[in-house]
Design a protein around this motif. Structure first.
Motif, short mmCIF file in Angstrom:
data_model
loop_
_atom_site.label_atom_id
_atom_site.label_comp_id
_atom_site.label_asym_id
_atom_site.label_seq_id
_atom_site.Cartn_x
_atom_site.Cartn_y
_atom_site.Cartn_z
N LYS A 272 -14.01 -5.04 -13.56
CA LYS A 272 -12.63 -5.56 -13.43
C LYS A 272 -12.60 -7.07 -13.63
O LYS A 272 -11.71 -7.61 -14.29
N GLN B 199 -6.81 -8.63 -4.55
CA GLN B 199 -6.31 -7.29 -4.84
C GLN B 199 -4.92 -7.12 -4.24
O GLN B 199 -4.64 -7.59 -3.15
N GLU C 66 -5.43 -2.90 -6.62
CA GLU C 66 -5.66 -3.35 -8.00
C GLU C 66 -6.20 -4.78 -7.98
O GLU C 66 -5.61 -5.67 -7.35
N THR C 67 -7.30 -5.01 -8.67
CA THR C 67 -7.86 -6.35 -8.80
C THR C 67 -7.00 -7.13 -9.77
O THR C 67 -6.81 -6.73 -10.92
#
Length: 175
Positions: free
Chosen positions: A13, A64, A68-69
């Motif tokens: 990511k 995050q 979600e990063t």
């Protein structure tokens, strides 16, 4: 939003955010073929290596939102003999700009640097063409110290500025 120390599981990511940021930010500085065809794999290999073989003064944090990063930052305490700790990377996904994520990542890492080296400052290189980043760091109390260059992985030489906080303590106390 959660800011936490990154692990090797976060490397893909981080690499994706890093590559996307470079494609957008450095489209006029770095080689077009490198950005289109090579940067993703090169960044992924670099981040895997940084987590597999970390140096003792390295700290990587991610931000995050709902799992979600959306951003990351990488710091090296005591890295620069003139200015102290070094902010090597701070990137936030483009659709999450101007939401305080970059500031949160910066302050998180600055606190870590202060814990490691309380009597040193913090520095970073900013591309001379990246006026958005320059304004961000100036708002947070840094100063443009001198001209520099970044020898990018594609062989490009990018004109930069050294931005410096001579003392980290006011940065982390006043935010």
């Amino acid at each position: 939003m959660i800011v936490r120390e990154a692990t090797i599981a976060d490397a893909p990511k981080i690499a994706g955010i890093h590559a996307a940021s470079w494609r957008d930010t450095y489209k006029n500085e770095l080689n077009e073929k490198y950005l289109a065809e090579l940067v993703s794999n090169e960044r992924e290999e670099m981040w895997k290596s940084r987590f597999i073989n970390p140096v003792p003064n390295q700290y990587v944090a991610i931000a995050q939102i709902d799992g979600e990063t959306v951003g990351f930052a990488c710091f090296y305490s005591g890295e620069n003999p003139d200015f102290g700790s070094y902010l090597d990377n701070l990137h936030v996904s483009k659709n999450h700009h101007s939401k305080g994520i970059g500031k949160s990542l910066l302050l998180n890492g600055a606190r870590w640097c202060f814990e490691q080296q309380p009597d040193e400052g913090l520095c970073l290189l900013v591309s001379q063409s990246n006026t958005h980043a320059q304004a961000f760091y100036k708002r947070l109390g840094t100063r443009n110290c001198k001209d520099g260059v970044w020898n990018a992985p594609d062989g490009s030489v990018v004109p930069t500025f050294w931005y410096v906080w001579d003392d980290i303590k006011p940065l982390i106390e006043n935010q």
